[in-house]
Design an enzyme around this catalytic site. Sequence first.
Site, PDB file in Angstrom:
ATOM      1  N   HIS A   1       0.832  -1.217   0.000  1.00 52.49           N
ATOM      2  CA  HIS A   1       0.000   0.000   0.000  1.00 52.49           C
ATOM      3  C   HIS A   1       0.860   1.258   0.000  1.00 52.49           C
ATOM      4  CE1 HIS A   1       0.706   0.422   4.399  1.00 52.49           C
ATOM      5  NE2 HIS A   1       0.394   1.686   4.186  1.00 52.49           N
TER       6      HIS A   1
ATOM      7  N   SER B   1       5.370   1.386   7.761  1.00 48.66           N
ATOM      8  CA  SER B   1       4.962   0.259   6.913  1.00 48.66           C
ATOM      9  C   SER B   1       6.122  -0.197   6.044  1.00 48.66           C
ATOM     10  CB  SER B   1       3.762   0.656   6.067  1.00 48.66           C
ATOM     11  OG  SER B   1       2.629   0.810   6.887  1.00 48.66           O
TER      12      SER B   1
ATOM     13  N   GLY C   1       6.698   6.036   7.648  1.00 45.93           N
ATOM     14  CA  GLY C   1       7.729   5.088   7.232  1.00 45.93           C
ATOM     15  C   GLY C   1       7.667   3.760   7.968  1.00 45.93           C
TER      16      GLY C   1
ATOM     17  N   LEU D   1     -13.302 -17.929  -9.580  1.00 44.35           N
ATOM     18  CA  LEU D   1     -14.527 -18.565 -10.055  1.00 44.35           C
ATOM     19  C   LEU D   1     -15.252 -17.714 -11.090  1.00 44.35           C
ATOM     20  CD1 LEU D   1     -16.070 -19.957  -6.724  1.00 44.35           C
ATOM     21  CD2 LEU D   1     -14.688 -21.164  -8.429  1.00 44.35           C
ATOM     22  N   GLY D   2     -15.047 -16.401 -11.042  1.00 43.32           N
ATOM     23  CA  GLY D   2     -15.753 -15.542 -11.993  1.00 43.32           C
ATOM     24  C   GLY D   2     -17.196 -15.341 -11.596  1.00 43.32           C
TER      25      GLY D   2
ATOM     26  N   ASP E   1      -0.822  -7.186   1.599  1.00 45.83           N
ATOM     27  CA  ASP E   1      -0.099  -5.911   1.648  1.00 45.83           C
ATOM     28  C   ASP E   1       1.414  -6.086   1.539  1.00 45.83           C
ATOM     29  OD1 ASP E   1       0.262  -3.007   3.802  1.00 45.83           O
ATOM     30  OD2 ASP E   1      -0.012  -3.142   1.637  1.00 45.83           O
TER      31      ASP E   1
END
Lengths: 314, 188
Positions: free
Chosen positions: A57, A162, A160, A212-213, A87
């Site tokens: 992110h 993350s 900073g 699966l759509g 993430d």
Amino acid sequence: MTAAAPRSPAGGLAGLSNDLADAVEQAARSVVAVHARRRIPSSGVAWRPGVIVAASHALARDEDITVTLPDGHTVTATLAGRDETTDLAVLRVDAPSLPPAERADPTALRVGHFVLAVGRPGPNVTASMGVVSAVGGEWRTWQGGRIDRFVRLDLNIYDGFSGGALIEAGGRVLGINTSGLARATALTIPATTVDRVADQLLSHGRVQRGYLGLASQPVRLPEALRAALQLESGIGLVVVNVEPDGPADRAGVLLGDVIIAVDGTPVRDPADVLAALGPDRVGKPLTARVLRGGQPVAVTITVGRRPQAQPRRR
Amino acid sequence: MSWERELQELAARLRAITVEVATGGTSAGSGVIWDGNGLVLTNAHVATRPDPIVRLADGRTLPARVVLRDPQRDLAALDVGVRGLPAATIGDERALRPGELVLAMGNPLGVPGALAVGIVHGGPARGWRGTRWIRADIRLAPGNSGGPLADAQGNIVGLNAMVVGGLGYAVPSGVVTRFLRGEGSRAA
């Protein structure tokens, strides 16, 4: 590189203080600054030779990424892949002098363990101190990512944070910190999860995920129907979209079908369906029990591979 | 654990050298007894009037005089006119390493003599006109201003001044020393 300061002869509090500073210094050798957004850099940790792990992110773009090393040099990095569901992002760099972080076993973490979060939101290393606030078993992020262990931290999130390292008193890395998985909450992605996701990102450029759509949302079954079919749960997932020519479409799933179980397990939330779609399910059959016009029908879907997200250019 | 006992003793030593500063009858922040000659250091934003009252840890209140003040470096020196008070041992903030323990003592939100413990966050922050602050990962609140920031040995490395982005910012003791010597002041 400066050597660690000698242990204070006083021991006790000054010794503890020295140990904490030594631990930060040790870990800092593997913590870098990642420049992939307009505002201040985020952090990254050298995970393997030539491989850096960062928080997805915090990377606003896929190209023009540079990394500042502990020695002050800045090198270009290429994005090997992202897994937004956990993430995590993995970068490749040419930096032979950058040592991969020394690891500690995250399964040994307990509530109350003293920990430090080490980041590098610029040329210099930063740290904050706290304790492990809560631990739990495997959990799924809101996007369906699987994280091996729930590790919540009681420590301050700062710029900073993350992509930085969670370390123990010996300077060894337990996992990658992020504030991007739950609002205003400091969490750590344990090293075991980072390894698993990094393997996928380095080999395939993304974490292969079953697909699966179809899109669905929870719906409450009429009580009469629930009773007639002797269903324990009164909740099903009504299919609100079927991707043309996707796996569900080819298996004959129709708009309006209500999914009540997947592989024999009742489902109450779309996350329950996602949980059955890990990388190991690609190409394998998945049995869904659906209600169609009030009648139970068994549908077998061959799980496909989730299409890649569009790359970001910003 | 021996370090817990040390922490308690250190907190007591810091308490003895930390004062409360009040102006106009209202508590304005904290201060540090800087030497044995009655010199008390605090922030300029705490000592906003020329005749503050200083309350010692033992409860005594003393009238004080602002003898030196620099809003730029956010420092003010007060004279309480009493000698022989317990005084700070001054440390060198340049030796601080990221991760090492720091302690703050003050009157956050009106609670007198409250201790906070944290760590040095990173290198100093630099402001305009050459000002710099120690940055600490530590929980401070209004009322901590002017109080001491100490290292694990009890040496005062700075004066807590403000909270920025959740971090505690302190004026380094080296800056205080130059301020007291009349060095480095700039025209406003």
